[in-house]
Design an enzyme around this catalytic site. Structure first.
Site, PDB file in Angstrom:
ATOM      1  N   ARG A  36      57.737  19.189  44.153  1.00  0.00           N
ATOM      2  CA  ARG A  36      58.858  18.654  44.934  1.00  0.00           C
ATOM      3  C   ARG A  36      60.008  18.202  44.036  1.00  0.00           C
ATOM      4  O   ARG A  36      61.170  18.331  44.419  1.00  0.00           O
ATOM      5  CB  ARG A  36      58.377  17.491  45.795  1.00  0.00           C
ATOM      6  CG  ARG A  36      57.583  17.998  46.981  1.00  0.00           C
ATOM      7  CD  ARG A  36      57.124  16.874  47.864  1.00  0.00           C
ATOM      8  NE  ARG A  36      56.637  17.407  49.123  1.00  0.00           N
ATOM      9  CZ  ARG A  36      55.749  16.803  49.897  1.00  0.00           C
ATOM     10  NH1 ARG A  36      55.262  15.623  49.549  1.00  0.00           N
ATOM     11  NH2 ARG A  36      55.370  17.350  51.027  1.00  0.00           N
ATOM     12  N   LYS A 201      43.518  22.435  65.001  1.00  0.00           N
ATOM     13  CA  LYS A 201      43.464  22.127  66.427  1.00  0.00           C
ATOM     14  C   LYS A 201      44.516  22.825  67.281  1.00  0.00           C
ATOM     15  O   LYS A 201      45.677  22.907  66.912  1.00  0.00           O
ATOM     16  CB  LYS A 201      43.664  20.619  66.602  1.00  0.00           C
ATOM     17  CG  LYS A 201      42.556  19.790  65.993  1.00  0.00           C
ATOM     18  CD  LYS A 201      42.511  18.467  66.716  1.00  0.00           C
ATOM     19  CE  LYS A 201      42.101  17.304  65.873  1.00  0.00           C
ATOM     20  NZ  LYS A 201      43.137  16.271  65.851  1.00  0.00           N
ATOM     21  N   GLY A 354      52.252  22.429  56.109  1.00  0.00           N
ATOM     22  CA  GLY A 354      51.885  21.858  54.819  1.00  0.00           C
ATOM     23  C   GLY A 354      50.641  22.495  54.236  1.00  0.00           C
ATOM     24  O   GLY A 354      50.603  22.865  53.057  1.00  0.00           O
ATOM     25  N   GLY A 378      55.617  18.825  58.431  1.00  0.00           N
ATOM     26  CA  GLY A 378      55.873  18.222  59.738  1.00  0.00           C
ATOM     27  C   GLY A 378      57.201  18.668  60.322  1.00  0.00           C
ATOM     28  O   GLY A 378      57.314  18.964  61.518  1.00  0.00           O
TER      29      GLY A 378
HETATM   30  P1  ADP Z   1      49.256  23.359  58.619  1.00  0.00           P
HETATM   31  O1  ADP Z   1      49.326  22.068  57.806  1.00  0.00           O
HETATM   32  O2  ADP Z   1      49.544  24.563  57.780  1.00  0.00           O
HETATM   33  O3  ADP Z   1      50.100  23.271  59.851  1.00  0.00           O
HETATM   34  P2  ADP Z   1      46.858  22.496  59.954  1.00  0.00           P
HETATM   35  O4  ADP Z   1      47.081  21.113  59.459  1.00  0.00           O
HETATM   36  O5  ADP Z   1      47.012  22.749  61.391  1.00  0.00           O
HETATM   37  O6  ADP Z   1      47.741  23.532  59.098  1.00  0.00           O
HETATM   38  O7  ADP Z   1      45.358  22.933  59.628  1.00  0.00           O
HETATM   39  C1  ADP Z   1      44.832  22.965  58.332  1.00  0.00           C
HETATM   40  C2  ADP Z   1      43.357  22.704  58.341  1.00  0.00           C
HETATM   41  O8  ADP Z   1      42.679  23.536  59.268  1.00  0.00           O
HETATM   42  C3  ADP Z   1      42.758  22.995  56.985  1.00  0.00           C
HETATM   43  O9  ADP Z   1      42.353  21.780  56.388  1.00  0.00           O
HETATM   44  C4  ADP Z   1      41.568  23.902  57.289  1.00  0.00           C
HETATM   45  O10 ADP Z   1      40.400  23.554  56.584  1.00  0.00           O
HETATM   46  C5  ADP Z   1      41.368  23.684  58.762  1.00  0.00           C
HETATM   47  N1  ADP Z   1      40.667  24.820  59.408  1.00  0.00           N
HETATM   48  C6  ADP Z   1      41.035  26.110  59.417  1.00  0.00           C
HETATM   49  N2  ADP Z   1      40.116  26.864  60.052  1.00  0.00           N
HETATM   50  C7  ADP Z   1      39.130  26.052  60.436  1.00  0.00           C
HETATM   51  C8  ADP Z   1      37.884  26.232  61.128  1.00  0.00           C
HETATM   52  N3  ADP Z   1      37.496  27.434  61.536  1.00  0.00           N
HETATM   53  N4  ADP Z   1      37.139  25.132  61.357  1.00  0.00           N
HETATM   54  C9  ADP Z   1      37.538  23.924  60.936  1.00  0.00           C
HETATM   55  N5  ADP Z   1      38.685  23.680  60.296  1.00  0.00           N
HETATM   56  C10 ADP Z   1      39.478  24.721  60.040  1.00  0.00           C
HETATM   57 MG    MG Z   2      48.380  20.157  58.097  1.00  0.00          MG
END
Ligand code: ADP
Ligand code: MG
Length: 398
Positions: A36, A201, A354, A378
């Site tokens: 960063r 989620k 992120g 975010g």
């Molecule tokens: P981003 O920050 O890119 O928006 P998220 O915060 O929504 O992504 O999700 C990231 C998390 O999702 C990671 O820590 C990863 O381990 C988890 N994840 C991905 N696939 C699965 C799965 N099948 N079961 C449980 N957790 C998962």
């Molecule tokens: Mg995330």
């Protein structure tokens, strides 16, 4: 509505506040990833080279509205000085005597930093007049404001919104680039336009899906959220991540997709594990055969082939959310495959999120091969949700 860039400012001899995102990870007072800080340099260099007196505002960690040595910006000021090859004095306060003195001593082309803006409770106060008061104290010490911390533009905070409103303002190079990319993908993307969603989620991404569904051509879904989709189609998902209360919403999404002619692409096979651990026993099974007691932690090889094919002819790809638990090597294959398919695509490829950006770095995918990797997890999510971001709206002028 347009947003001014820093090139539209005459900055010579002016005191220019730059809100940067220097929220770097620290271990025992040492910076473990200076990404960063390095990202903030082009805007600072640009302003310096044009004779500005640059004053950096930033936060670090989550101090509770009072000075707190372990969240001092001192390591960031030192590191920035090393990169810029100049002294970066750090005021010992946010907007008091030390800040005034440090700013008063700046010559044209020099750079200083004020202490962690979150040491002052007014920075994050819910009361607008409190935030405004802090901003007006800063505004007395400077002439112009540059917003360059994309990681904070979705926050209504004194150094992000109120100070921007109090002074002539512009977007720094980082924020300008982010705004242009998101305007393009949310407005008139080149088609086929494919969005890949994953992560843990559905509930985190529901608004993103609802906002994008009328504009995308294909929606690819992996990660933990795919299991709620599979359950909505009547499949049993074992002990995979499942949000039962979202099944109705997901059914509605599937229906809407059908109505508006958007293709939703779900996994056909998954890597399952008998526990949530790096050394779990694993198998590859069809999504119709997930046994009780096993959980899906990555997409399977057939799914990877399908996803890659669906990305191959895309002209715009936006990816948010890993395809599996990429933090464990055994479940990182799907995420790496999607990331690599993006690097091979010659269209516009955008990573927002992120953890997705972290996955690209961790899995050593060539970052230079993406059109854009967002610096604000975010903020990029809120952009994709179609929200107006307070730290961006305040920069818009007629
Ligand atoms: P981003 O920050 O890119 O928006 P998220 O915060 O929504 O992504 O999700 C990231 C998390 O999702 C990671 O820590 C990863 O381990 C988890 N994840 C991905 N696939 C699965 C799965 N099948 N079961 C449980 N957790 C998962
Ligand atoms: Mg995330």
């Amino acid at each position: 509505m347009s947003i001014r860039g820093i090139d539209q400012f005459d900055v010579a001899g002016k005191v220019v506040f730059v809100r940067s995102d220097l929220n770097v990870p620290l271990e025992a007072g040492q910076i473990t990833d200076d990404g960063r800080i390095r990202a903030s340099v082009p805007t600072i260099e640009n302003l310096r080279s044009r004779g500005a007196r640059v004053v950096i505002l930033a936060h670090l960690g989550r101090p509770k509205g009072e000075p707190d040595a372990k969240n001092s910006l001192a390591p960031a000021a030192t590191r920035l000085g090393e990169i810029l090859k100049c002294e970066v004095p750090l005021a010992s306060d946010v907007c008091g005597d030390s800040a005034a003195t440090v700013i008063g001593h700046l010559n044209d082309g020099e750079v200083a930093m004020l202490e962690n803006v979150r040491f002052d409770p007014r920075e994050t106060s819910k009361a607008t007049d409190q935030r405004r008061e802090l901003a007006s104290e800063w505004a007395k010490l400077g002439d112009l404001y540059v917003s360059d911390g994309f990681g904070v533009v979705h926050r209504d905070q004194a150094s992000v919104t109120e100070l921007a409103a109090a002074l002539p303002h512009a977007a720094g190079l980082l924020v300008k680039a982010e705004v242009e990319v998101f305007a393009k993908v949310l407005g008139q993307p080149d088609r086929p336009y494919v969005v890949v969603l994953g992560g843990s989620k559905v509930s985190d991404k529901l608004k993103v899906i609802e906002n994008l569904i009328s504009n995308v051509d294909r929606l690819i879904i992996g990660g933990g959220m795919c299991f709620t989709f599979l359950a909505a189609l009547g499949k049993s998902v074992g002990s995979s991540l499942l949000e039962t209360e979202q099944i109705e919403n997901v059914k509605n999404i599937l229906q809407t997709a059908k109505t508006v002619g958007v293709e939703i692409i779900l996994p056909v096979d998954v890597v399952i594990a008998d526990k949530f651990a790096a050394d779990a026993n694993t198998q590859i099974v069809s999504v119709d055969d997930i046994p009780d007691g096993w959980m899906g932690l990555d997409i399977g090889p057939k799914t990877i082939d399908i996803f890659q094919a669906k990305l191959g002819d895309a002209k715009t790809i936006v990816w948010n959310g890993p395809m599996g638990v990429f933090e464990m090597a055994a479940f990182a294959t799907g995420t790496k495959a999607v990331a690599e398919a993006m690097t091979k695509n010659s269209g516009m490829t955008v990573v927002g999120g992120g953890d997705s950006a972290a996955a690209v770095r961790l899995l050593k995918v060539d970052e230079s091969k993406f059109s854009h990797i967002s610096t604000g997890g975010g903020a990029s999510l809120e952009f994709l949700e179609g929200k107006s971001l307070p730290g961006i709206s305040v920069l818009e002028d007629n």
